[in-house]
Design a protein around this motif. Structure first.
Motif, PDB file in Angstrom:
ATOM      1  N   UNK A   1     -13.946  11.585  -6.923  1.00 50.83           N
ATOM      2  CA  UNK A   1     -15.382  11.526  -6.648  1.00 50.83           C
ATOM      3  C   UNK A   1     -16.103  12.734  -7.229  1.00 50.83           C
ATOM      4  N   UNK A   2     -15.506  13.920  -7.069  1.00 48.46           N
ATOM      5  CA  UNK A   2     -16.119  15.124  -7.601  1.00 48.46           C
ATOM      6  C   UNK A   2     -16.209  15.052  -9.119  1.00 48.46           C
ATOM      7  N   UNK A   3     -15.155  14.559  -9.756  1.00 54.60           N
ATOM      8  CA  UNK A   3     -15.170  14.412 -11.216  1.00 54.60           C
ATOM      9  C   UNK A   3     -16.233  13.431 -11.675  1.00 54.60           C
ATOM     10  N   UNK A   4     -16.373  12.323 -10.952  1.00 51.00           N
ATOM     11  CA  UNK A   4     -17.387  11.323 -11.299  1.00 51.00           C
ATOM     12  C   UNK A   4     -18.781  11.921 -11.177  1.00 51.00           C
ATOM     13  N   UNK A   5     -19.042  12.627 -10.073  1.00 52.49           N
ATOM     14  CA  UNK A   5     -20.360  13.230  -9.870  1.00 52.49           C
ATOM     15  C   UNK A   5     -20.666  14.279 -10.937  1.00 52.49           C
ATOM     16  N   UNK A   6     -19.672  15.110 -11.252  1.00 53.61           N
ATOM     17  CA  UNK A   6     -19.880  16.169 -12.253  1.00 53.61           C
ATOM     18  C   UNK A   6     -20.170  15.602 -13.637  1.00 53.61           C
ATOM     19  N   UNK A   7     -19.614  14.436 -13.930  1.00 50.90           N
ATOM     20  CA  UNK A   7     -19.859  13.842 -15.252  1.00 50.90           C
ATOM     21  C   UNK A   7     -21.328  13.505 -15.458  1.00 50.90           C
ATOM     22  N   UNK A   8     -22.072  13.382 -14.354  1.00 49.80           N
ATOM     23  CA  UNK A   8     -23.502  13.126 -14.469  1.00 49.80           C
ATOM     24  C   UNK A   8     -24.317  14.394 -14.623  1.00 49.80           C
ATOM     25  N   UNK A   9     -23.692  15.557 -14.421  1.00 49.31           N
ATOM     26  CA  UNK A   9     -24.409  16.833 -14.484  1.00 49.31           C
ATOM     27  C   UNK A   9     -24.334  17.481 -15.854  1.00 49.31           C
ATOM     28  N   UNK A  10     -23.398  17.035 -16.688  1.00 54.40           N
ATOM     29  CA  UNK A  10     -23.199  17.657 -17.998  1.00 54.40           C
ATOM     30  C   UNK A  10     -24.321  17.265 -18.957  1.00 54.40           C
ATOM     31  N   UNK A  11     -24.950  18.264 -19.552  1.00 56.14           N
ATOM     32  CA  UNK A  11     -26.001  18.011 -20.546  1.00 56.14           C
ATOM     33  C   UNK A  11     -25.657  18.597 -21.904  1.00 56.14           C
ATOM     34  N   UNK A  12     -24.747  19.585 -21.935  1.00 55.39           N
ATOM     35  CA  UNK A  12     -24.355  20.180 -23.211  1.00 55.39           C
ATOM     36  C   UNK A  12     -25.500  20.926 -23.871  1.00 55.39           C
ATOM     37  N   UNK A  13     -25.662  20.730 -25.163  1.00 58.35           N
ATOM     38  CA  UNK A  13     -26.667  21.461 -25.920  1.00 58.35           C
ATOM     39  C   UNK A  13     -28.094  21.098 -25.518  1.00 58.35           C
ATOM     40  N   UNK A  14     -28.260  19.951 -24.851  1.00 57.63           N
ATOM     41  CA  UNK A  14     -29.595  19.563 -24.382  1.00 57.63           C
ATOM     42  C   UNK A  14     -30.132  20.526 -23.339  1.00 57.63           C
ATOM     43  N   UNK A  15     -29.244  21.294 -22.715  1.00 56.64           N
ATOM     44  CA  UNK A  15     -29.682  22.257 -21.699  1.00 56.64           C
ATOM     45  C   UNK A  15     -30.557  23.345 -22.307  1.00 56.64           C
ATOM     46  N   UNK A  16     -30.339  23.654 -23.580  1.00 50.57           N
ATOM     47  CA  UNK A  16     -31.166  24.654 -24.256  1.00 50.57           C
ATOM     48  C   UNK A  16     -30.571  26.039 -24.287  1.00 50.57           C
ATOM     49  N   UNK A  17     -29.772  26.384 -23.289  1.00 51.59           N
ATOM     50  CA  UNK A  17     -29.138  27.701 -23.270  1.00 51.59           C
ATOM     51  C   UNK A  17     -27.886  27.636 -22.393  1.00 51.59           C
ATOM     52  N   UNK A  18     -27.005  28.602 -22.592  1.00 50.67           N
ATOM     53  CA  UNK A  18     -25.768  28.630 -21.825  1.00 50.67           C
ATOM     54  C   UNK A  18     -26.043  28.863 -20.340  1.00 50.67           C
ATOM     55  N   UNK A  19     -27.010  29.747 -20.047  1.00 55.01           N
ATOM     56  CA  UNK A  19     -27.310  30.066 -18.650  1.00 55.01           C
ATOM     57  C   UNK A  19     -27.864  28.854 -17.918  1.00 55.01           C
ATOM     58  N   UNK A  20     -28.718  28.081 -18.584  1.00 53.44           N
ATOM     59  CA  UNK A  20     -29.286  26.885 -17.956  1.00 53.44           C
ATOM     60  C   UNK A  20     -28.182  25.861 -17.679  1.00 53.44           C
ATOM     61  N   UNK A  21     -27.259  25.706 -18.619  1.00 50.89           N
ATOM     62  CA  UNK A  21     -26.159  24.772 -18.432  1.00 50.89           C
ATOM     63  C   UNK A  21     -25.259  25.216 -17.280  1.00 50.89           C
ATOM     64  N   UNK A  22     -24.979  26.509 -17.201  1.00 54.05           N
ATOM     65  CA  UNK A  22     -24.143  27.032 -16.128  1.00 54.05           C
ATOM     66  C   UNK A  22     -24.801  26.824 -14.767  1.00 54.05           C
ATOM     67  N   UNK A  23     -26.086  27.164 -14.681  1.00 57.55           N
ATOM     68  CA  UNK A  23     -26.816  26.997 -13.419  1.00 57.55           C
ATOM     69  C   UNK A  23     -26.904  25.527 -13.045  1.00 57.55           C
ATOM     70  N   UNK A  24     -27.180  24.683 -14.051  1.00 60.69           N
ATOM     71  CA  UNK A  24     -27.295  23.251 -13.800  1.00 60.69           C
ATOM     72  C   UNK A  24     -25.993  22.650 -13.294  1.00 60.69           C
ATOM     73  N   UNK A  25     -24.879  23.008 -13.935  1.00 60.45           N
ATOM     74  CA  UNK A  25     -23.582  22.479 -13.528  1.00 60.45           C
ATOM     75  C   UNK A  25     -23.220  22.928 -12.115  1.00 60.45           C
ATOM     76  N   UNK A  26     -23.435  24.214 -11.839  1.00 63.64           N
ATOM     77  CA  UNK A  26     -23.117  24.731 -10.507  1.00 63.64           C
ATOM     78  C   UNK A  26     -24.001  24.094  -9.440  1.00 63.64           C
ATOM     79  N   UNK A  27     -25.304  24.008  -9.746  1.00 63.30           N
ATOM     80  CA  UNK A  27     -26.254  23.456  -8.778  1.00 63.30           C
ATOM     81  C   UNK A  27     -25.956  21.995  -8.491  1.00 63.30           C
ATOM     82  N   UNK A  28     -25.873  21.196  -9.557  1.00 66.25           N
ATOM     83  CA  UNK A  28     -25.619  19.770  -9.372  1.00 66.25           C
ATOM     84  C   UNK A  28     -24.216  19.513  -8.826  1.00 66.25           C
ATOM     85  N   UNK A  29     -23.277  20.363  -9.218  1.00 66.05           N
ATOM     86  CA  UNK A  29     -21.929  20.206  -8.694  1.00 66.05           C
ATOM     87  C   UNK A  29     -21.885  20.419  -7.192  1.00 66.05           C
ATOM     88  N   UNK A  30     -22.562  21.472  -6.722  1.00 65.45           N
ATOM     89  CA  UNK A  30     -22.599  21.750  -5.286  1.00 65.45           C
ATOM     90  C   UNK A  30     -23.384  20.674  -4.536  1.00 65.45           C
TER      91      UNK A  30
END
Length: 299
Positions: free
Chosen positions: A66-95
């Motif tokens: 379930x956690x893997x399925x949910x996290x797959x919806x949080x990944x944006x890659x280069x669309x995030x615009x920056x590494x920090x935004x991707x990191x924050x987004x993954x952590x936030x949506x993951x939690x």
């Protein structure tokens, strides 16, 4: 090999995004076991490796999936615009995904299957209950993933949209449970939940198929609605209406498909009376297949 190295050199930033996403994902996946142990006040090592509790292992496996399925919806890659935004987004949506999955398990325990203590049954090695628990969290995660893909950004309205989609999924899962119970009670002198508590494996497999396929129909409904931060409530309303329509369509189509696939076989007798795991598994995969086709058609 040379072509692969050249591609990686040209897309160095993509590799970094990949490393960020995988690091967060592995961290959260690893935390699932300890979160379950902490919340349930359970020594997970004892249950998994010393007591060899297969039911608990299945339940934990469902949470990891379930956690893997949910996290797959949080990944944006280069669309995030920056590494920090991707990191924050993954952590936030993951939690957020972790919290919604845990809350979904609580809702399922208290409202879908309130007649017995699911955690106690799992600790008593009730494998069918462990399977149902795994299916319920996977079903919740499927909808959480759909909501993460549907909503955009990291604003309050985004979180409201995700939470509302989660609420829809929980209502639908409770509804399908009540329908399942009603249909079972028409043919049996014992209740569905009591039968499940007694360790009826085939019934657990059939019910798991209903849960997961229902979640997939709710996901398919999201394809009809375009996310607009200015009209979130209108989008949620449309999603709800389409979810009900597609759930009804799924029920009708799976009934017809099961009748044809298992032509000449008394499914009720085989599954409910004889605990025929093979027939129940065919029913589960048929439900999954129809739901998958609905998702592909709606997309």
């Amino acid at each position: 090999m040379n072509e692969l190295m050249a591609t990686l050199e040209q897309n160095g930033s993509l590799v970094i995004y990949l490393l960020i996403d995988m690091a967060v994902a592995i961290l959260l996946l690893g935390g699932i076991r300890y979160t379950m142990g902490f919340i349930g006040n359970i020594n997970t090592k004892n249950e998994l490796a010393i007591n060899d509790n297969f039911a608990y292992g299945i339940s934990l496996a469902g949470s990891v999936a379930a956690m893997g399925i949910a996290l797959s919806g949080a990944i944006t890659g280069e669309l995030a615009g920056s590494y920090s935004v991707e990191l924050i987004g993954m952590l936030t949506y993951g939690l957020i995904g972790l919290l919604l999955i845990k809350a979904g398990r609580y809702i399922h325990d208290k409202f879908a299957l309130p007649d017995f203590d699911k955690q106690e049954q799992i600790l008593q090695r009730n494998i069918p209950v462990g399977l149902v628990d795994a299916a319920s969290v996977i079903a919740t995660a499927i909808v959480v993933r759909a909501a993460l893909l549907w909503a955009e950004g990291l604003g309050i309205k985004t979180f409201v949209a995700i939470f509302c989609a989660w609420i829809i999924s929980q209502i639908m899962l409770v509804m399908i449970t009540r329908i399942f119970e009603w249909r079972f009670s028409q043919n049996n002198a014992i209740s569905f939940q009591t039968t499940l508590e007694k360790g009826h494996m085939a019934l657990a497999i059939r019910y798991s198929g209903y849960l997961i396929s229902t979640a997939m129909s709710v996901t398919a409904a999201s394809y009809f609605v375009v996310y607009d931060a200015q009209s979130v409530w209108a989008g949620i309303t449309q999603w709800t209406i389409m979810s009900v329509i597609l759930m009804l369509a799924l029920t009708l189509l799976t009934t017809v498909a099961k009748f044809i696939v298992l032509w000449g076989i008394n499914r009720r007798e085989e599954v409910e009376d004889q605990d025929n795991i093979g027939i129940a598994t065919v029913e589960l995969t048929t439900s999954f297949a129809i739901a998958l086709l609905l998702m592909a058609l709606m997309a």
